[in-house]
Design a protein around this motif. Structure first.
Motif, PDB file in Angstrom:
ATOM      1  N   GLY A 184       0.825  -1.200   0.000  1.00 54.93           N
ATOM      2  CA  GLY A 184       0.000   0.000   0.000  1.00 54.93           C
ATOM      3  C   GLY A 184       0.862   1.253   0.000  1.00 54.93           C
ATOM      4  O   GLY A 184       0.586   2.221  -0.714  1.00 54.93           O
ATOM      5  N   HIS A 187       2.403   1.961  -3.451  1.00 57.71           N
ATOM      6  CA  HIS A 187       1.531   2.289  -4.578  1.00 57.71           C
ATOM      7  C   HIS A 187       0.520   3.403  -4.329  1.00 57.71           C
ATOM      8  O   HIS A 187       0.082   4.051  -5.261  1.00 57.71           O
ATOM      9  N   LYS A 208      -6.651   0.275   1.845  1.00 53.90           N
ATOM     10  CA  LYS A 208      -6.780   0.207   0.403  1.00 53.90           C
ATOM     11  C   LYS A 208      -6.100  -1.056  -0.152  1.00 53.90           C
ATOM     12  O   LYS A 208      -6.657  -1.784  -0.971  1.00 53.90           O
ATOM     13  N   SER A 209      -4.911  -1.304   0.364  1.00 54.37           N
ATOM     14  CA  SER A 209      -4.155  -2.475  -0.087  1.00 54.37           C
ATOM     15  C   SER A 209      -4.853  -3.767   0.349  1.00 54.37           C
ATOM     16  O   SER A 209      -4.902  -4.749  -0.391  1.00 54.37           O
ATOM     17  N   GLU A 211      -8.059  -4.188   0.820  1.00 48.21           N
ATOM     18  CA  GLU A 211      -9.228  -4.405  -0.032  1.00 48.21           C
ATOM     19  C   GLU A 211      -8.826  -4.983  -1.379  1.00 48.21           C
ATOM     20  O   GLU A 211      -9.445  -5.908  -1.897  1.00 48.21           O
ATOM     21  N   LYS A 212      -7.755  -4.456  -1.923  1.00 49.94           N
ATOM     22  CA  LYS A 212      -7.283  -4.936  -3.219  1.00 49.94           C
ATOM     23  C   LYS A 212      -6.846  -6.401  -3.127  1.00 49.94           C
ATOM     24  O   LYS A 212      -7.081  -7.201  -4.033  1.00 49.94           O
ATOM     25  N   SER A 213      -6.230  -6.743  -1.983  1.00 52.61           N
ATOM     26  CA  SER A 213      -5.739  -8.115  -1.828  1.00 52.61           C
ATOM     27  C   SER A 213      -6.885  -9.124  -1.792  1.00 52.61           C
ATOM     28  O   SER A 213      -6.695 -10.302  -2.067  1.00 52.61           O
ATOM     29  N   ARG A 214      -8.054  -8.652  -1.464  1.00 53.64           N
ATOM     30  CA  ARG A 214      -9.187  -9.565  -1.359  1.00 53.64           C
ATOM     31  C   ARG A 214      -9.786  -9.906  -2.714  1.00 53.64           C
ATOM     32  O   ARG A 214     -10.430 -10.937  -2.872  1.00 53.64           O
ATOM     33  N   GLU A 215      -9.572  -9.046  -3.678  1.00 51.73           N
ATOM     34  CA  GLU A 215     -10.153  -9.332  -4.988  1.00 51.73           C
ATOM     35  C   GLU A 215      -9.091  -9.621  -6.038  1.00 51.73           C
ATOM     36  O   GLU A 215      -9.408 -10.045  -7.129  1.00 51.73           O
ATOM     37  N   ASP A 216      -7.845  -9.376  -5.705  1.00 55.17           N
ATOM     38  CA  ASP A 216      -6.770  -9.502  -6.682  1.00 55.17           C
ATOM     39  C   ASP A 216      -5.711 -10.475  -6.145  1.00 55.17           C
ATOM     40  O   ASP A 216      -4.906 -10.126  -5.277  1.00 55.17           O
ATOM     41  N   TRP A 219      -2.053  -9.436  -6.440  1.00 51.45           N
ATOM     42  CA  TRP A 219      -1.699  -8.431  -5.423  1.00 51.45           C
ATOM     43  C   TRP A 219      -1.397  -9.115  -4.078  1.00 51.45           C
ATOM     44  O   TRP A 219      -0.404  -8.810  -3.412  1.00 51.45           O
TER      45      TRP A 219
END
Length: 580
Positions: A184, A187, A208-209, A211-216, A219
């Motif tokens: 996080g 980036h 933010k990071s 949340e991104k890790s949960r769908e990506d 990541w």
RNA sequence: GCGCCCGUGGCUCAAUUGGAUAGAGCACCUGACUUCGGAUCAGGAUGUUGCAGGUUCGAGUCCUGCCGGGCGCGCCA
């Protein structure tokens, strides 16, 4: 009378010892139960001052009628200078009525004793108190206040009872979250925001990071890779991590300063990272842990506990191994008799596992988990992601500003600097008291109204009582210069004086009971009760206009009350002021 | 499903770990003197301690079963 400070024994202990002796000579065959015989305060003056209920408890074992036991007890008991008379009541209560002169004598002794007569129960013993323990890169919120305030009070209480105490802030600085934070940070970071409010910004990039890790999935893998790099000593990541920790500690320090909390040692989980492999190896060697689905697991069926993972299938270590290493390290370094952990209720199972495994590894230290209920909001639980977190800093600000409004209204002549200082002491005191005055083991629904209560059963009520006494003392000194009330005997001309004196004498009882149960609320309850008695006394009995001798006695009672209030509040970590 | 915890006046909480008539605060009502600080004090009203059994001289507290709520239960901390 010989009343040197070292000779003061708390009243309940003295009476208990005396009545136990009587039981022992009357019924030596009762055996081990004799050790538990004691006297307790009565609930009403009609039953005397203290009562002993053990005649009834012994009756079953001895197969003798309880009233017969009680009568024998009274016949056998040697005279005690403090006991005016004893009565048997109901099924076999033994009621003890105390001599007025003895009460005032004991009170004078307590007031003159070091530490207000608190017994040195902890002499020669060491206790470690592990509390507060916030996580790096997240702001402290209202959920952290309970551990901080309760832990700090337990620390103070045990210190006052003669323990060698070590407080440790076990910061969460080595978890898997750092991979996420590093990604996080790389980036999403807003450099300007980092400068103005670093922790908020770190938290933002973390969320933010996360949340991104949960769908990506890619990541997430990157995050894991960064974590592994950090844990294997990668220079860049270690440098980043050190920054995060330093920034967080600085922010925590600001909160702790406002709360009057400090630690003897501050060791995050990272401090123990080199010891993790050793602990797990030891568990393997002793065949306490074995591999299961790629992870290293301690199975604990005989303890009726679920399995505990001590090393993840990816080879990484977790919270369990870290806490096991922490126990071992503390035992080696400090040789404690007890370690007290103050955390929320969600960690009950975890600590039961850790304690059980530690015992299997040969640790004989008393490990105690003092847990407290979660803090909730009226609308439910709060979480970073919901965005409904109330930051601790805001709570403290709010408390001080509400207190300031009241001080300004009631003391408009007070200089502004003083008003701010008073508002600080009163506001912070109100918050601490709100948390300390109730049994920790209940879920607390946070409301501003409750957290900032300034009247009734509240911190400011106690501080106010204290300030009024300071005022009495000053007025007395002004009108009767050169007279020292402590040179006069304490006399009881009214019931309330005797009641107040007896309550003052119960200070050591309240503190030792609080330590036994690890419940600061016991002290808070006691102080409130005391302050109520004092207020009744203050409001209904004249001091300065009383006749010679009575006046000094009363002022002296005021002085002792002030001492007890101040010491007691200090055990809760709450400050007092002479003028509020 | 299993485990831990909680349930006490309208609301928030006590009850010295099994003791006598379950106590406070908030809110509500009434009152406080040529006296020391009215953030106070005095008084009033409010209870089948979630429900049903059990243990015993005695239960809010202990045991059993229900009801309602919180938290936890293999790779978070």
């Amino acid at each position: 009378m010989i009343n040197t400070s070292s000779s003061f024994v708390p009243v309940d202990r003295e009476l208990s010892a005396w009545i136990r002796l009587a039981f022992e000579s009357a019924y030596p065959e009762a055996g081990s139960v004799l050790a538990r015989i004691s006297t307790v305060p009565t609930m009403s003056p009609e039953f005397g001052d203290y009562q002993c209920n053990d005649a009834m408890n012994l009756a079953r074992a001895l197969k003798i009628k309880p009233r017969v036991i009680a009568e024998r007890l009274i016949a056998v008991a040697g005279p005690h200078p403090g006991v005016a008379r004893m009565e048997i009541a109901g099924p076999g209560f033994v009621n003890v009525f105390l001599e007025d002169s003895w009460i005032s004598d004991r009170l004078a002794a307590m007031a003159g004793a070091g530490g207000l007569g608190l017994p040195s129960d902890g002499a020669g013993k060491t206790v470690i108190v592990d509390y507060s323990s916030p996580n790096v890169a997240k702001p402290m919120h209202i959920g952290h206040i309970r551990s901080t305030v309760i832990g700090n009070s337990l620390y103070r209480i045990h210190s006052a009872l003669g323990y060698r105490t070590v407080s440790d802030n076990h910061i969460g600085d080595w978890g898997t979250q750092f991979g996420i934070i590093i990604m996080g940070y790389r980036h999403f970071l807003d450099q300007k925001a980092l400068e103005t409010s670093p922790i908020e910004e770190l938290e933002r990039v973390y969320v933010k990071s996360y949340e991104k890790s949960r769908e990506d999935a890619d990541w997430l893998n990157e995050c894991r890779r960064e974590l592994v790099k950090l844990q294997s000593g990668d220079e860049q990541n270690v440098a980043l991590w050190k920054d995060f920790v330093a920034l967080s500690l600085r922010e925590f320090e600001g909160i702790y300063r406002r709360l009057g909390v400090s630690f003897d040692i501050v060791r995050g989980e990272s401090y123990y990272r080199d010891k993790l492999a050793g602990v797990v190896r030891q568990l393997e060697e002793k065949e306490l842990a074995r591999e299961s689905e790629g992870a290293m697991v301690v199975f604990m069926e005989e303890d009726k506990l679920p399995p505990c993972i001590v090393r993840k299938s990816d080879g990484g270590y977790n919270y369990a191994s870290s806490d096991l290493a922490t126990v071992a390290s503390r035992v080696d370094e400090f040789g404690p008799d007890r370690i007290i952990y103050v955390t929320d209720e969600r960690q009950q199972l975890h600590f039961r596992q850790i304690f059980a495994i530690s015992r299997k590894l040969g640790c004989s230290v008393s490990l105690e988990h003092v847990w407290f209920g979660l803090m909730r909001l009226p609308e439910g639980t709060f979480s970073t992601r919901e965005g409904n977190v109330i930051k601790l800093e805001r709570l403290l600000d709010e408390a001080e500003s509400r207190a300031l409004a009241i001080v300004t209204a009631s003391s408009p002549d007070m200089p502004e600097e003083r008003r701010r200082e008073v508002a600080r002491v009163v506001g912070i005191g109100a918050i601490k008291y709100a948390d300390l005055s109730q049994n920790p083991q209940t879920t607390v629904t946070f409301t501003w109204e409750k957290a900032l209560a300034l009247d009734g059963n509240s911190g400011p009520y106690l501080q106010y009582a204290y300030a009024r006494i300071a005022s009495v003392r000053d007025k007395f000194a002004e009108r009767f210069p050169g007279i020292d009330p402590d040179g006069f005997p304490i006399v009881f001309t009214q019931q309330i004086e005797r009641t107040l004196a007896l309550k003052l004498l119960k200070f050591p009882e309240a503190v030792t009971r609080a330590a036994q149960a690890c419940k600061p609320s016991t002290v808070a309850d006691y102080l409130y009760d005391l302050a109520q008695s004092y207020s009744t006394f203050y409001q209904n009995v004249p001091f300065l206009k009383a006749e010679d001798g009575v006046r000094e006695s009363r002022v002296r009672l005021c002085g002792i009350t002030a001492k007890v209030l101040k010491s007691g509040l200090d055990l809760l970590g709450i400050e007092t002021q002479e003028r509020i």
